[in-house]
Design a protein around this motif. Structure first.
Motif, mmCIF file in Angstrom:
data_model
loop_
_atom_site.group_PDB
_atom_site.id
_atom_site.type_symbol
_atom_site.label_atom_id
_atom_site.label_comp_id
_atom_site.label_asym_id
_atom_site.label_seq_id
_atom_site.Cartn_x
_atom_site.Cartn_y
_atom_site.Cartn_z
ATOM 1 N N HIS A 237 10.851 0.792 6.064
ATOM 2 C CA HIS A 237 9.574 0.202 5.660
ATOM 3 C C HIS A 237 8.554 0.362 6.799
ATOM 4 O O HIS A 237 8.802 1.065 7.760
ATOM 5 C CB HIS A 237 9.778 -1.260 5.281
ATOM 6 C CG HIS A 237 10.561 -1.437 4.015
ATOM 7 N ND1 HIS A 237 10.046 -2.008 2.868
ATOM 8 C CD2 HIS A 237 11.842 -1.095 3.699
ATOM 9 C CE1 HIS A 237 10.956 -2.021 1.916
ATOM 10 N NE2 HIS A 237 12.069 -1.472 2.397
ATOM 11 N N GLY A 238 7.426 -0.273 6.667
ATOM 12 C CA GLY A 238 6.361 -0.142 7.660
ATOM 13 C C GLY A 238 5.121 0.524 7.109
ATOM 14 O O GLY A 238 4.074 0.549 7.748
ATOM 15 N N SER A 239 5.237 1.072 5.892
ATOM 16 C CA SER A 239 4.126 1.736 5.205
ATOM 17 C C SER A 239 4.436 1.667 3.723
ATOM 18 O O SER A 239 5.543 1.305 3.311
ATOM 19 C CB SER A 239 4.018 3.199 5.669
ATOM 20 O OG SER A 239 3.142 3.945 4.842
ATOM 21 N N ASP A 240 3.446 2.030 2.881
ATOM 22 C CA ASP A 240 3.739 2.148 1.450
ATOM 23 C C ASP A 240 4.444 3.467 1.141
ATOM 24 O O ASP A 240 4.884 3.691 0.009
ATOM 25 C CB ASP A 240 2.475 1.987 0.602
ATOM 26 C CG ASP A 240 1.324 2.885 1.036
ATOM 27 O OD1 ASP A 240 1.410 3.493 2.127
ATOM 28 O OD2 ASP A 240 0.330 2.970 0.303
ATOM 29 N N HIS A 241 4.550 4.357 2.126
ATOM 30 C CA HIS A 241 5.364 5.560 2.047
ATOM 31 C C HIS A 241 6.606 5.367 2.908
ATOM 32 O O HIS A 241 6.614 4.558 3.831
ATOM 33 C CB HIS A 241 4.608 6.776 2.596
ATOM 34 C CG HIS A 241 3.384 7.155 1.836
ATOM 35 N ND1 HIS A 241 3.289 8.321 1.108
ATOM 36 C CD2 HIS A 241 2.174 6.553 1.720
ATOM 37 C CE1 HIS A 241 2.085 8.415 0.567
ATOM 38 N NE2 HIS A 241 1.387 7.350 0.918
ATOM 39 N N CYS A 242 7.634 6.154 2.638
ATOM 40 C CA CYS A 242 8.790 6.190 3.535
ATOM 41 C C CYS A 242 8.817 7.537 4.254
ATOM 42 O O CYS A 242 8.192 8.505 3.809
ATOM 43 C CB CYS A 242 10.088 5.963 2.760
ATOM 44 S SG CYS A 242 10.630 7.367 1.751
ATOM 45 N N PRO A 243 9.535 7.621 5.367
ATOM 46 C CA PRO A 243 9.659 8.905 6.057
ATOM 47 C C PRO A 243 10.506 9.885 5.243
ATOM 48 O O PRO A 243 11.405 9.484 4.505
ATOM 49 C CB PRO A 243 10.376 8.548 7.365
ATOM 50 C CG PRO A 243 10.379 7.062 7.454
ATOM 51 C CD PRO A 243 10.253 6.547 6.062
#
Length: 250
Positions: A237-243
């Motif tokens: 998590h940490g964004s609305d995208h994932c790495p």
């Protein structure tokens, strides 16, 4: 080699949410980020062993890309075709044997008001990538703001014609993949319909995995036999995208 790409939706916010913990844990050879949403001097990242290259948008708090690499490049290009592109959406890092390109494709907007600009951008980008590919193989990654196939979006029928899932946008991706390039995740997982890279911030959407796959690692076809893996770190998590992560024998 391990390569990572992540639309962080604001790098300063992502750092507050654990970006650096993931960065050091994944230990990528090249780590690309999109939608950094900052200007020069607004962040100071201590990334030992990495060179940092930034393409800032002229507009504050908007778009932008960056690449962190352990290996020193031959050259770095900001924008396409000699144009700096004021939104900072593309960075090309040239190495001896390949080009590494990260990009953040313009969103067509919910009303599709920006679709004509998006399609023009796609055409310029296609010509640019084809020209690079004539020189040496290309590794392309980033937020391409399109779900290419129905399995790339959870609710494909209700989203047909929406921004990111229009016939025009999907057609631009098809053109790229039909002319010398490979969608690496689909190379390894051709039928998986549960791998997404972006989720709305609406309540429980991510928990229920109602998402879209709009972030990609795409490579020149002649690198196919060097591919080792391609996947999405959906648990991060940490964004609305994932790495997203790709491993390749270069």
């Amino acid at each position: 080699m391990k390569l990572v790409s992540w639309n962080v939706n604001g790098l300063r916010a992502a750092v507050r949410k654990g970006f650096l913990d993931y960065f050091h844990e994944v230990d990528a050879d090249i780590f690309a980020v999109q939608e950094i949403k900052l200007q020069e001097g607004q962040i100071d990242l201590e990334l030992d062993g990495y060179e940092q290259y930034w393409n800032y948008a002229e507009r504050k708090g908007y778009a932008g890309t960056a690449v962190f690499t352990k290996k020193t490049p031959v050259s770095v290009t900001y924008g396409m075709n000699g144009d700096s592109h004021p939104e900072g959406r593309i960075l090309t890092i040239e190495f001896e044997d390949y080009y590494f390109v990260t990009l953040y494709v313009p969103n067509s907007q919910r009303s599709l008001a920006r679709l004509p600009h998006r399609l023009d951008w796609e055409d310029e980008f296609y010509d640019y990538i084809q020209k690079l590919d004539q020189d040496k193989p290309v590794i392309l990654c980033g937020d391409m703001n399109v779900a290419h196939q129905p399995i790339d979006v959870r609710n494909d029928k209700s989203n047909h014609g929406n921004s990111g899932f229009t016939t025009e946008e999907r057609g631009k991706m098809t053109r790229l993949l039909d002319n010398g390039f490979i969608d690496t995740l689909r190379h390894f997982h051709p039928n998986r319909d549960d791998i997404f890279t972006w989720w709305s911030y609406m309540k429980t959407v991510r928990e229920r995995n109602i998402g879209w796959r709009i972030d990609y690692f795409i490579v020149s076809e002649r690198l196919e036999d060097k591919l080792l893996d391609s996947d999405a770190h959906t648990e991060v998590h940490g964004s609305d995208h994932c790495p997203i992560v790709m491993e390749i024998n270069l």
